[in-house]
Design an enzyme around this catalytic site. Structure first.
Site, PDB file in Angstrom:
ATOM      1  CE  LYS A 131      -8.310   0.549   6.118  1.00 33.90           C
ATOM      2  NZ  LYS A 131      -7.829   0.388   5.012  1.00 33.90           N
ATOM      3  CG  ASP A 166       0.586  -2.157   5.650  1.00 34.27           C
ATOM      4  OD1 ASP A 166      -0.814  -2.153   6.550  1.00 34.27           O
ATOM      5  OD2 ASP A 166       0.284  -1.471   4.570  1.00 34.27           O
ATOM      6  CG  HIS A 220      -1.590   0.771   1.232  1.00 37.02           C
ATOM      7  ND1 HIS A 220      -1.499   2.353   1.790  1.00 37.02           N
ATOM      8  CD2 HIS A 220      -3.554   0.901   1.259  1.00 37.02           C
ATOM      9  CE1 HIS A 220      -3.240   3.020   1.990  1.00 37.02           C
ATOM     10  NE2 HIS A 220      -3.658   2.194   1.363  1.00 37.02           N
ATOM     11  CB  CYS A 278      -3.772   3.681  -1.503  1.00 36.99           C
ATOM     12  SG  CYS A 278      -4.984   4.992  -1.416  1.00 36.99           S
ATOM     13  CD  GLN A 306      -7.204  -4.614   3.898  1.00 33.79           C
ATOM     14  OE1 GLN A 306      -7.832  -4.925   4.185  1.00 33.79           O
ATOM     15  NE2 GLN A 306      -7.220  -3.257   3.939  1.00 33.79           N
TER      16      GLN A 306
END
Ligand SMILES: Cc1ncc(COP(=O)(O)O)c(C=O)c1O
Ligand SMILES: Cc1ncc(COP(=O)(O)O)c(C=O)c1O
Lengths: 146, 413, 413, 146
Positions: free
Chosen positions: B231, B205, B123, B371, B208
């Site tokens: 999220k 990261d 991302h 993104c 998600q």
């Protein structure tokens, strides 16, 4: 001329009438898709940074000029059909008008297509950016012409 | 035990929304942000209605209540993720968390020429901060390619480069492809063979990932993980950088100002120990409380079951979409690992038009480059439509979505 | 027309709180954070219950609604402060706003040896970012002294130094002394005589100012102003840097990631124009909406009247406190300019003990150095008790506070 | 010994009894203020970084040691009277105990003073930090002594 609700250029009014005969939102979109193919396109070879409309989800390009009579002419293309369909309607709305009138032409004409619920100017961001850009260019052309 | 979807859905006010068109909302944009259960909304309302006060240096009752709630939230959240509270640094989200890592750790522990290994699947939030670092201090960025056939990281390339890398930044679960990367293997390779055998530092990261995985941060042996509350049923404007015991002491500072200061003079200052050193200014108090409420709410479920449910919906949908002529699905949803994201494109109907007609039926999907433009380029496309599922979505919704999509395509393509 | 305090108070759920001791809450800690009217809480609840979605690149209905609400909030807020929306950059608060200024403007427009002129009255949030900049790029910090007799900035010293300064950072209204600095004069001197006559760039720390002043940003001719939503009835985790037309084009970038990107490649990227260039990551959506609701709520009042009411309470309280033996009041509350903050100390009763006994009576005051340790040192103290008023406070509360304070002192000192 | 509710060192129990005779919260605080003066102080000359308790609003210093019999001794001072009063009570609670017992002594003894409503451990942060520090030092002393 003070364009707006109840007072649209004849060529635009024709389109509006056509849409007003249809009650199903989905069908209206199908009509818009059909209109997309009537759009006077900007050939892909002429796409460049200058013609590009920023802030579009889809790729969209427009080129504005004055014809020999000093009337406004916009041609353009977009890869999303909805935007291209709206571009075609926009051509019917503004092409052939004096550039000063284009520079203040109300974006609200899209409402008259009965797509309003699902296509407020805020929603159809791409189109809004395109039309804002076209109005700016019309202003420049009007100033250049004056 | 299976999830009681009716009870779950009843906790989300927005899920009963019906549009003027008569279509009920079918929310399939969960990878962008999830909806919030009423318990989360209520926790923030309670805070504002009963306890609102600035925190720390608390002498009066409200301030003490707010401070206790705020710091207890940190305990709740860090327990969930499996690390000590003082190593959970509040940020406004994943993006700020990665920037915090790049500034407070990267700038003082990496230098010119050091190799930072990222992937083509990142991302922008795990790309741009490192581009900025490359520009500012001269680290060298390298990228693990994505195989456009299998939609997975090229692990051979990873193995070939890891020896030279001092730092690895990798997306735990892709927001476009729904694939969960082999993070255990990535960490192991980085630790054993990274940086010429001395071990490379790894950031995941996890934006998600947190939707379907508790991480188990300390147990993973990873150095940093970044995530966002929004999220995982929490509020906007909130997230965290999770930091390992080894790295927390290597971090210097980032934003300066109140609350991160121990003592200030005109010409110098001493800083608080972590976590407060990294949290300048009046904190995101209501947001921390809301995030903790989201975790309390999620705690009633077995996350493996949640994850299986989400993945089941994605797998089913992907399989159905593949049956539709003209549709390409990006990502492999057959495996056991992954998230609820299903990216697809129709070969003639533009993604934006398609999204529009899905919306007309009440189906909210995300459309665009998500993104992740480098990944898009690798896949040879500029955007996808993405349906992404979460624990409150049902098989009926998935089926209705596929049916509506078929109808749109039949009519318009 | 005078303020209808009963109606105002009815909008704040927390103000009806009664402690187990039977004492109602008398909230006098407004300089730390203000309370929130139900309209603000409701606006955020509505967002989460009806419209929650990630913003921008919006094709589906929820996303369009959320984007519209989020960007309309920017218009509401920028109208209030008197500048164009694209020059209002959302941050998590005053502290992050000043850090944004130091990073995105300071790092690229100041250089080694440039003089940054601050004051001894600064909150740590307008001190530490510049200390960091001094350390990183070698700017030289100088300080306008505070006169400990008059509790005001030494404007002679300011005039003597301004010619050499390239940048001025100054607190608009002191959070400790309640004094409003002569910001018009400061801006004028900076613009006409700063930087050898070329003009110095001015940032106003407006954290306290926004509670009682709409700023009129563009009209002031200032370059930057920083503020927080939570000090003006808005939510936590929200604030902004306001930027002048001249400066916005000089700012580079700060945090990198999603939403601030126009187009990204692996090795470089182009950024969005302002404001989005400076707002990386999923934005503080509910917070922006809540802040706009706060401004909508405040818009029903004449701010001059609000300011006069707050100042009246502070002035009355300060005068009463000065009558009490052993009490010193810090700050001059006689003038027409100032805020609701009244700092004081008792000569034998420790500030913490005093605060404790005030709390026992339901009175919430702040106690400590208020993140202004250099000012404390200049005043020869290490902390104060601070009662700070806001528009919902009443004269009865002020009087009850003084009475209770007298009782505590009589009994314990 | 397993110290806790219903089983406190005699010297502490005496203080608790004294407090339990008073019903007015304000009066209890006055008593605590009086106790402050009974605290065995750490002379100001001996205040240093090592003795300083961090995380106190007020300035607070403590020094812990073992007496000749290996019994725990804490002396300390704070500029806030409430903290110093609680320090005095703490001295009555733990001074003279074996250091192992101090290292696990329940901080809940402050509750028995009937200040609970307004002085939960969370509230009286300063005291909590002080007492946590004292317990740590007791642990170290116990290990050193063992
Ligand atoms: C004068 C002043 N500057 C800066 C700040 C920092 O504001 P925030 O903590 O909201 O970032 C405050 C408030 O604490 C303040 O009063
Ligand atoms: C994989 C990934 N990384 C980073 C982000 C950025 O998260 P946020 O926008 O909450 O900072 C997102 C979400 O948009 C994401 O999906």
């Amino acid at each position: 001329m003070d364009w707006g609700e109840g007072n649209w250029p004849a060529s635009l009014q024709e389109v509006i009438d056509e849409f007003s005969d249809v009650f199903d939102a989905m069908e209206r979109y199908e009509m818009l898709f059909d209109f997309a193919s009537e759009c006077t396109p900007l050939p892909m070879e002429e796409w460049c940074e200058d013609t590009r409309v920023h802030g579009c989800q889809s790729e969209a390009h427009v080129l504005c000029s004055l014809d020999d009579d000093g009337r406004f002419q916009m041609i353009g293309s977009a890869d999303a059909q909805i935007v291209q369909g709206l571009m075609a309607v926009a051509q019917k709305a503004i092409n052939g008008l004096p550039p000063e009138e284009v520079s203040t032409f109300p974006v609200t004409f899209t409402r008259e297509l009965g797509l309003h619920d699902s296509l407020s100017p805020n929603r159809a961001n791409g189109f809004l950016n395109m039309f804002t850009r076209v109005r700016q260019e019309a202003r420049k052309l009007a100033q250049g012409a004056a | 035990m299976t999830l009681d979807l009716e009870a779950i859905r009843a906790d989300f006010p927005i899920l009963s929304r019906v549009f003027p068109s008569g279509h009920p909302l079918v929310y399939l944009d969960n990878a962008a942000t999830t909806q919030k259960p009423r318990q989360v909304i209520q926790a923030m309302t309670d805070y504002y209605e009963q306890h609102n006060s600035n925190v720390h240096r608390a002498v009066h009752t409200l301030a003490a209540e707010a401070t206790a709630a705020y710091e207890e939230a940190r305990i709740t959240i860090s327990d969930w993720f499996g690390l000590e509270p003082h190593r959970l640094l509040y940020t406004s989200g994943t993006t700020e968390a990665i920037n915090l890592c790049a500034h407070a750790w990267g700038r003082s522990n990496l230098e010119k020429g050091d190799v930072v290994l990222l992937t083509e699947m990142e991302h922008h939030s795990d790309l741009i901060p490192w581009q900025m670092l490359a520009k500012d201090i001269g680290v060298e960025l390298r990228f693990v390619p994505v195989d456009p056939e299998t939609y997975t990281l090229d692990m051979d390339a990873f193995e070939a480069t890891i020896g030279e890398a001092k730092f690895v930044g990798c997306v735990h679960t892709s927001n476009v492809l729904g694939v969960r990367n082999p993070v255990e293997r990535i960490i192991e390779l980085a630790k054993t063979r990274g940086n010429g055998g001395d071990g490379a530092v790894v950031l995941l990261d996890s934006a998600q990932a947190v939707a379907h995985d508790r991480l188990g941060f300390d147990a993973m042996g990873v150095d940093f993980a970044a995530c966002s509350a929004h999220k995982m049923c929490g509020p906007t404007g909130m997230g965290a950088l999770l930091v390992s015991e080894d790295r927390i002491g290597e971090m210097t500072h980032f934003l300066g100002g109140g609350d991160m200061i121990e003592e200030a003079w005109l010409d110098h200052a001493t800083y608080q120990p972590p976590p407060h050193r990294f949290e300048a200014g009046t904190p995101k108090i209501a947001e921390a409380i809301g995030w903790a409420a989201a975790i309390d709410w999620l705690s009633q479920f077995d996350m493996q079951e949640v994850s299986a449910h989400i993945l089941g919906l994605a797998r089913h949908t992907a399989a159905e979409l593949k049956q539709i002529e003209g549709i390409t699905v990006y990502g492999d949803h057959e495996g056991d690992l992954g998230s609820g994201a299903v990216s697809f494109l129709h070969d003639t109907l533009h993604s934006e038009d398609l999204a529009h007609f899905l919306d007309a039926g009440g189906f909210a999907v995300r459309t665009g480059h998500h993104c992740a433009q480098p990944l898009m380029r690798r896949l040879g496309i500029s955007a996808t439509n993405r349906a992404s599922f979460y624990l409150y979505n049902t098989m009926e919704e998935a089926d209705a979505f596929v049916t509506h999509l078929k109808g749109v395509i039949d009519r318009l393509s």
